[in-house]
Design an enzyme around this catalytic site. Structure first.
Site, PDB file in Angstrom:
ATOM      1  N   ASP A   1       4.919 -35.346  -7.164  1.00 15.60           N
ATOM      2  CA  ASP A   1       4.174 -35.354  -5.892  1.00 15.60           C
ATOM      3  C   ASP A   1       3.047 -36.383  -5.976  1.00 15.60           C
ATOM      4  O   ASP A   1       2.316 -36.424  -6.968  1.00 15.60           O
ATOM      5  CB  ASP A   1       3.509 -33.973  -5.650  1.00 15.60           C
TER       6      ASP A   1
ATOM      7  N   ASP B   1      -6.600 -33.114  -4.558  1.00 16.47           N
ATOM      8  CA  ASP B   1      -5.874 -32.432  -5.647  1.00 16.47           C
ATOM      9  C   ASP B   1      -6.590 -32.690  -6.967  1.00 16.47           C
ATOM     10  O   ASP B   1      -6.840 -31.789  -7.762  1.00 16.47           O
ATOM     11  CB  ASP B   1      -4.443 -32.981  -5.772  1.00 16.47           C
TER      12      ASP B   1
ATOM     13  N   GLU C   1      -1.053 -27.413 -12.634  1.00 13.16           N
ATOM     14  CA  GLU C   1       0.104 -28.022 -11.961  1.00 13.16           C
ATOM     15  C   GLU C   1      -0.092 -29.521 -11.834  1.00 13.16           C
ATOM     16  O   GLU C   1       0.846 -30.294 -11.752  1.00 13.16           O
ATOM     17  CB  GLU C   1       0.300 -27.394 -10.584  1.00 13.16           C
ATOM     18  N   GLU C   2      -1.377 -29.943 -11.805  1.00 13.92           N
ATOM     19  CA  GLU C   2      -1.663 -31.367 -11.585  1.00 13.92           C
ATOM     20  C   GLU C   2      -1.657 -32.178 -12.873  1.00 13.92           C
ATOM     21  O   GLU C   2      -1.922 -33.385 -12.849  1.00 13.92           O
ATOM     22  CB  GLU C   2      -3.019 -31.512 -10.871  1.00 13.92           C
TER      23      GLU C   2
ATOM     24  N   ASP D   1      -2.708 -23.580 -10.006  1.00 17.14           N
ATOM     25  CA  ASP D   1      -2.442 -24.646  -9.038  1.00 17.14           C
ATOM     26  C   ASP D   1      -3.751 -24.845  -8.279  1.00 17.14           C
ATOM     27  O   ASP D   1      -4.126 -23.994  -7.482  1.00 17.14           O
ATOM     28  CB  ASP D   1      -1.299 -24.203  -8.102  1.00 17.14           C
TER      29      ASP D   1
ATOM     30  N   LEU E   1      -4.899 -26.717  -5.831  1.00 14.77           N
ATOM     31  CA  LEU E   1      -4.941 -26.826  -4.368  1.00 14.77           C
ATOM     32  C   LEU E   1      -3.512 -26.843  -3.826  1.00 14.77           C
ATOM     33  O   LEU E   1      -2.935 -27.895  -3.560  1.00 14.77           O
ATOM     34  CB  LEU E   1      -5.713 -28.093  -3.949  1.00 14.77           C
ATOM     35  N   ASP E   2      -2.946 -25.613  -3.714  1.00 13.67           N
ATOM     36  CA  ASP E   2      -1.553 -25.510  -3.287  1.00 13.67           C
ATOM     37  C   ASP E   2      -1.424 -25.777  -1.784  1.00 13.67           C
ATOM     38  O   ASP E   2      -2.235 -25.290  -1.002  1.00 13.67           O
ATOM     39  CB  ASP E   2      -1.030 -24.095  -3.598  1.00 13.67           C
TER      40      ASP E   2
ATOM     41  N   GLU F   1       2.504 -20.631  -9.816  1.00 21.14           N
ATOM     42  CA  GLU F   1       2.672 -20.083  -8.454  1.00 21.14           C
ATOM     43  C   GLU F   1       3.448 -18.766  -8.451  1.00 21.14           C
ATOM     44  O   GLU F   1       3.014 -17.754  -7.926  1.00 21.14           O
ATOM     45  CB  GLU F   1       3.411 -21.117  -7.580  1.00 21.14           C
TER      46      GLU F   1
HETATM   47  P1  P6P Z   1       9.019 -26.381   1.996  1.00 20.55           P
HETATM   48  C1  P6P Z   1       3.580 -26.576  -0.706  1.00 20.55           C
HETATM   49  O1  P6P Z   1       3.969 -27.924  -0.965  1.00 20.55           O
HETATM   50  C2  P6P Z   1       4.535 -25.695  -1.486  1.00 20.55           C
HETATM   51  O2  P6P Z   1       4.484 -25.990  -2.838  1.00 20.55           O
HETATM   52  C3  P6P Z   1       4.201 -24.229  -1.231  1.00 20.55           C
HETATM   53  O3  P6P Z   1       2.853 -24.019  -0.956  1.00 20.55           O
HETATM   54  C4  P6P Z   1       5.077 -23.865  -0.048  1.00 20.55           C
HETATM   55  O4  P6P Z   1       5.465 -22.502  -0.023  1.00 20.55           O
HETATM   56  C5  P6P Z   1       6.296 -24.772  -0.245  1.00 20.55           C
HETATM   57  O5  P6P Z   1       5.859 -25.898  -0.994  1.00 20.55           O
HETATM   58  C6  P6P Z   1       6.873 -25.227   1.061  1.00 20.55           C
HETATM   59  O6  P6P Z   1       8.034 -25.951   0.776  1.00 20.55           O
HETATM   60  O7  P6P Z   1      10.187 -27.026   1.292  1.00 20.55           O
HETATM   61  O8  P6P Z   1       9.423 -25.109   2.728  1.00 20.55           O
HETATM   62  O9  P6P Z   1       8.217 -27.307   2.851  1.00 20.55           O
END
Ligand code: P6P
Length: 278
Positions: A35, A41, A64-65, A83, A85-86, A226
């Site tokens: 990513d 982030d 995660e970063e 994580d 900043l998810d 996560e």
């Molecule tokens: P999709 C955000 O990038 C993430 O990691 C999670 O927070 C979220 O549930 C998921 O990806 C969303 O992924 O493929 O449904 O857009």
């Protein structure tokens, strides 16, 4: 453990201010999942590392970063997977995002998890702490996190949060999701794991799914940062979390950034998932 919670509170207040006022542009860097990293982030990750580095009880942190673990204190007992900043890509459309923390002891499998904490940066900043039970706190004007209530899932809910690219769903998965909607469940999916799972917890129940698909056969969401923390929260709130067949917290990653298909929900909804995938 309490000093870790206090460090998370301090981090949350600093990250909230960064979200509100800092540049939401992209950096030139990518994380180990490929990513492209937002400057936020990286800043959020640095804030958390700075706060955790002050605590001798923390042996190492896994972000995660970052590709690898960061050692902190050789005599520490806890490893923290987080994580910072998810869902950060949602900031530039002003949707809610979150930080997720798994507090581990002796390893990073589901069985090593001792506590899970997450923060939701939304219209209000809220903190959820899962140890023996699940407790909700809210940030007040004085910068204090005030206890609001215990979070308990009903046996059956009303919300359905179906993740992943639908064209990649297995036919049996699509049939299950359609049947749940035909039973009157409401679609609640923002693309932010933290607010999406938080909403189901606060509204009493339902199902969040991020399954194996043709494009991500092992799912997208990362086990250590996560999936394990939210599985811990959902189980302590009286619900369940599985990968389709197995209990999430019985799993062990072979690499820090391993992902897993995941289903979090009230028990009635998880029983429907088990029937679908058995
Ligand atoms: P999709 C955000 O990038 C993430 O990691 C999670 O927070 C979220 O549930 C998921 O990806 C969303 O992924 O493929 O449904 O857009």
């Amino acid at each position: 453990m309490q000093e870790i919670i206090e460090a998370i509170k301090r981090s949350a207040i600093r990250i909230k201010e960064a979200i509100e006022f800092d540049d939401t542009g992209y950096s030139e860097n990518t994380n180990s999942t490929g990513d492209t990293q937002l400057k936020l982030d990286i800043k959020s990750d640095l804030i958390i590392e700075e706060e955790f580095a002050k605590l001798p009880c923390i042996k190492e942190i896994v972000s995660e970063e970052k590709e690898d673990k960061t050692p902190l204190h050789v005599n520490g007992i806890y490893g923290i997977g987080y994580d910072p900043l998810d869902g950060s890509s949602l900031i530039d459309v002003n949707l809610s995002v979150g930080s997720i923390f798994g507090i581990y002891e002796g390893g990073y499998s589901g069985a090593h998890l001792k506590a899970a904490v997450y923060v939701v940066y939304g219209p209000r900043v809220e903190l959820v702490i899962a140890m023996d039970d699940v407790k909700l706190y809210r940030l007040n004007k004085k910068g204090e996190f005030v206890f609001i209530k215990d979070i308990v899932l009903k046996e059956k809910g009303k919300l359905n949060a179906p993740g992943a690219t639908q064209m990649g769903w297995e036919p049996r998965h699509k049939a299950m999701i359609d049947a749940i909607f035909m039973d009157g469940y409401r679609l609640r999916y923002s693309g932010g794991m933290v607010p999406d799972l938080h909403q189901i917890l606060l509204k009493g129940g339902g199902l969040f799914s991020y399954p194996s698909t043709s494009d991500v056969p092992n799912g997208k969401l990362r086990m250590i940062f996560e999936v394990f923390p939210f599985a811990f929260v959902y189980e302590k709130a009286g619900g369940s979390a599985i990968d389709g067949k197995r209990r999430i917290l019985d799993l062990s990653p072979s690499h820090p950034h391993d992902t897993a298909p995941c289903f979090f929900g009230s028990n009635a909804e998880i029983e429907r998932v088990k029937k679908c995938y058995e």
